[in-house]
Design a protein around this motif. Structure first.
Motif, PDB file in Angstrom:
ATOM      1  N   CYS A  87      -0.766 -21.518 111.481  1.00  0.00           N
ATOM      2  CA  CYS A  87       0.346 -22.000 112.548  1.00  0.00           C
ATOM      3  C   CYS A  87       1.787 -22.337 112.007  1.00  0.00           C
ATOM      4  O   CYS A  87       2.468 -22.586 112.644  1.00  0.00           O
ATOM      5  CB  CYS A  87      -0.171 -23.235 113.229  1.00  0.00           C
ATOM      6  N   THR A  91      -3.004 -20.706 121.211  1.00  0.00           N
ATOM      7  CA  THR A  91      -2.664 -21.985 121.835  1.00  0.00           C
ATOM      8  C   THR A  91      -3.520 -22.157 123.013  1.00  0.00           C
ATOM      9  O   THR A  91      -3.640 -23.254 123.521  1.00  0.00           O
ATOM     10  CB  THR A  91      -1.145 -22.241 122.189  1.00  0.00           C
ATOM     11  N   SER A 130      -2.581 -25.713 118.793  1.00  0.00           N
ATOM     12  CA  SER A 130      -2.357 -26.778 119.833  1.00  0.00           C
ATOM     13  C   SER A 130      -3.249 -27.680 120.027  1.00  0.00           C
ATOM     14  O   SER A 130      -4.494 -27.574 119.727  1.00  0.00           O
ATOM     15  CB  SER A 130      -1.929 -26.015 121.232  1.00  0.00           C
ATOM     16  N   ASN A 161      -4.490 -28.309 123.399  1.00  0.00           N
ATOM     17  CA  ASN A 161      -4.751 -28.002 124.665  1.00  0.00           C
ATOM     18  C   ASN A 161      -6.329 -28.140 124.724  1.00  0.00           C
ATOM     19  O   ASN A 161      -7.160 -27.675 123.736  1.00  0.00           O
ATOM     20  CB  ASN A 161      -4.421 -26.413 125.017  1.00  0.00           C
TER      21      ASN A 161
END
Length: 237
Positions: free
Chosen positions: A70, A103, A126, A128
């Protein structure tokens, strides 16, 4: 006296000129050897593919070294990257290492469904929550996942088919109606990134009809699969 001094200076100049010539040759030789060594080292390095999404675009990169998960800036700096529009993504195959930073799960299906990938790493970048959604990956031998952005746990790894197995030395593929059919199919539940549990899988061999034995997977309504083959299906969760 002047002529003696002049003669001595000429001899000294000739002496240093004779010494400088081998030095230049040595420098040229060292330079040539360095270029040769660098060329051999570069050819010995096998680049890996890194794909990540950023601001509704897809970056496809070829990297000669591992990039920290990332770290988009480092990837753009260290790798050779090009931008690909989502609707321009084409189904392809990857014989080497493929790493995908994502993500959300929206782009994963476009990148991985019915794609031949033998060595895959998926890194969630992320926090999420991902929905339950299955990816159909062809010929997968090794899977690695990283959820460092969501859970502070080490990378997990799972071997699907051992490289030493005679049955998996060559993963037979053929083209059927414009897409890639494979005898080894792995179904990956994207929702596993929501959990902090260990990576698990189970395999079922000698599947004659994918459509009949796995009716809940809608993939095969769009991409019909021939029934005259013996499939090995692995479910990863």
């Amino acid at each position: 006296m002047n002529w003696l001094l002049k003669e001595q200076q000429e001899r000294t100049s000739q002496h240093w000129a004779g010494m400088a010539l081998p030095s230049r040759r040595h420098l040229l030789l060292i330079g040539a050897l360095s270029i040769f060594a660098l060329d051999c080292y570069t050819k010995g390095q096998k680049n890996s593919t890194l794909i990540f999404t950023k601001q509704n675009t897809i970056r496809n990169c070829s990297c000669s070294t591992d990039i920290r998960d990332c770290d988009y800036s480092l990837a753009n700096l260290m790798c050779s990257c090009k931008t690909v529009l989502p609707f321009a993504v084409q189904r392809t195959s990857y014989s080497g290492h493929l790493t995908i930073w994502f993500t959300d799960s929206s782009v994963l299906g476009r990148l991985l469904n019915f794609t031949l990938v033998q060595d895959l790493k998926l890194s969630l970048c992320s926090s999420n929550t991902l929905p339950t959604k299955y990816l159909a990956i062809c010929g997968l031998k090794r899977l690695r996942i990283s959820t460092e952005a969501k859970y502070p746990f080490p990378e997990q790894s799972l071997l699907i088919h051992s490289a030493g197995d005679s049955d998996s030395q060559a993963l037979p593929t053929s083209l059927h109606r414009g897409w890639q059919t494979c005898m080894y199919i792995s179904f990956l539940d994207v929702a596993l990134f929501n959990r902090d549990s260990s990576l698990k899988s189970y395999s079922i061999e000698n599947i004659a009809s994918i459509v009949n034995d796995f009716p809940d997977f809608s993939y095969f309504k769009t991409f019909p699969m021939p029934n005259n083959k013996s499939y090995v299906v692995t479910v990863i969760y």
